[in-house]
Design an enzyme around this catalytic site. Structure first.
Site, mmCIF file in Angstrom:
data_model
loop_
_atom_site.group_PDB
_atom_site.id
_atom_site.type_symbol
_atom_site.label_atom_id
_atom_site.label_comp_id
_atom_site.label_asym_id
_atom_site.label_seq_id
_atom_site.Cartn_x
_atom_site.Cartn_y
_atom_site.Cartn_z
ATOM 1 N N HIS A 163 60.032 17.904 76.356
ATOM 2 C CA HIS A 163 61.078 18.107 75.350
ATOM 3 C C HIS A 163 60.818 17.122 74.218
ATOM 4 O O HIS A 163 60.799 15.908 74.431
ATOM 5 C CB HIS A 163 62.469 17.886 75.930
ATOM 6 C CG HIS A 163 63.561 18.209 74.954
ATOM 7 N ND1 HIS A 163 64.164 19.459 74.898
ATOM 8 C CD2 HIS A 163 64.144 17.461 73.986
ATOM 9 C CE1 HIS A 163 65.067 19.462 73.937
ATOM 10 N NE2 HIS A 163 65.078 18.257 73.372
ATOM 11 N N CYS A 164 60.641 17.639 73.023
ATOM 12 C CA CYS A 164 60.277 16.810 71.870
ATOM 13 C C CYS A 164 61.490 16.594 70.976
ATOM 14 O O CYS A 164 62.059 17.564 70.453
ATOM 15 C CB CYS A 164 59.145 17.474 71.080
ATOM 16 S SG CYS A 164 58.598 16.513 69.657
ATOM 17 N N VAL A 165 61.875 15.339 70.805
ATOM 18 C CA VAL A 165 63.041 15.040 69.961
ATOM 19 C C VAL A 165 62.741 15.303 68.491
ATOM 20 O O VAL A 165 63.663 15.565 67.707
ATOM 21 C CB VAL A 165 63.493 13.581 70.157
ATOM 22 C CG1 VAL A 165 63.972 13.356 71.580
ATOM 23 C CG2 VAL A 165 62.377 12.599 69.811
#
Length: 316
Positions: A163-165
């Site tokens: 999951h990439c912020v």
């Protein structure tokens, strides 16, 4: 005592995931702010005015600005493709028919799903006998091969990488290529900005007079430092993902492979590359696939992955 510690840890993870969800559009605005500062420093403060200087300076400025705008357009195209593309969700009532002899998989029809409830129940207990079939207790459904649950998105993601912020989204089967291209064009753009502003940065520490307002000079200095930092960090991140693609694995699976003697999805670097970028070279550098690749490479859909020919049913 142990139960209390477990509850506390679960609560901390929940609060962390909630905080990540709360970032939302803030991260997108931060990315656009960095792009805006960079654009101001490169185009408006330095190379835009250089177009009016005449001579070789004008030609050099034109070349820098042309390449800068092209890379910026590709960067933003891929960035928003990652942001707005569903990384891959498990279809409703999905199930798996597994052929041990060939190692091939195929989703069952919805009419067949009801007759397979005993498989679902045994999967919940981890006793299906098929190491590729897993069950998600949070989503209350079977998980396809290479699928993982994302606590931030609150759903199972096909071939989840992380999951990439920065993109406020999961990186999975359907947008992994776009994410890699985003890294690629970000590295090229930040490297270009770093090299083009390097003479101006060196001038800060010399005795020559530097034209421009204090605000423009400060913005140029800040832009150089930011882009140098991003260029180096993205380079390391990109090298890591190149190694993952060449081995047909993800960031999550890289940790799982430590306890796996053989990785059944490693088909050789050419076929591994095709499962992410496709075979049509015209589409390798843009966030899209040809219809032919989508039809001939099931892995691009995120549900079916071919395995090595020497797979003999060993557990993952």
């Amino acid at each position: 005592m142990y139960r209390s510690a477990g509850v506390a840890m679960a609560w901390n993870v929940f609060r962390f995931c909630t905080a990540l969800r709360g970032l939302g559009s803030i991260m997108i605005l931060l990315v656009l702010a960095i792009v805006g500062v960079t654009y101001y420093a490169v185009v408006l403060c330095n190379y835009g005015p250089a177009l009016l200087a005449g001579g070789p300076t004008t030609l050099a400025a034109f070349a820098v600005l042309l390449l800068f705008h092209f890379l910026l357009a590709m960067l933003l195209w891929n960035y928003f493709s990652v942001v707005f593309t569903n990384p891959g969700s498990v279809p409703p009532n999905w199930n798996l028919d597994f052929d041990v002899e060939t190692g091939e998989t195929a989703p069952l029809a919805s009419s067949e799903f009801s007759s397979q409830m005993n498989l679902q129940q045994s999967a919940a207990l981890g006793s299906t006998g098929n190491p590729r079939v897993r069950y998600c207790r949070k989503c209350n459904q079977l998980k396809p091969p290479r699928c993982h649950h994302c606590s931030v998105c609150g759903k199972c993601v096909l071939k989840m990488d992380h999951h990439c912020v920065w993109v406020v989204n999961c990186v999975g089967a359907l947008n992994y290529k776009y994410f890699l291209l985003f890294l690629f064009y970000t590295f090229l753009e930040t490297t270009l900005v770093t090299l083009s502003l390097l003479p101006h940065f060196i001038a800060f520490f010399s005795d020559v007079d530097i034209p421009g307002s204090p605000a423009a000079l400060a913005t140029t200095f800040l832009t150089f430092v930011l882009n140098l930092a991003f260029s180096l960090s993205v380079l390391g991140f990109m090298i890591m993902h190149i190694s993952l693609v060449s081995a047909n694995t993800t960031t999550i699976e890289a940790y799982e492979k430590k306890t796996t003697p053989h990785w059944i999805y490693d088909l050789g670097w050419k076929r591994n590359f095709a499962q992410v970028f496709g075979n049509d070279r015209k589409y390798w550098f843009i966030p899209a696939y040809s219809e032919e690749d989508l039809r001939r490479i099931p892995a691009l859909q995120g549900l079916d992955y071919p395995v090595r020919s020497d797979f003999d049913g060993q557990e993952l």
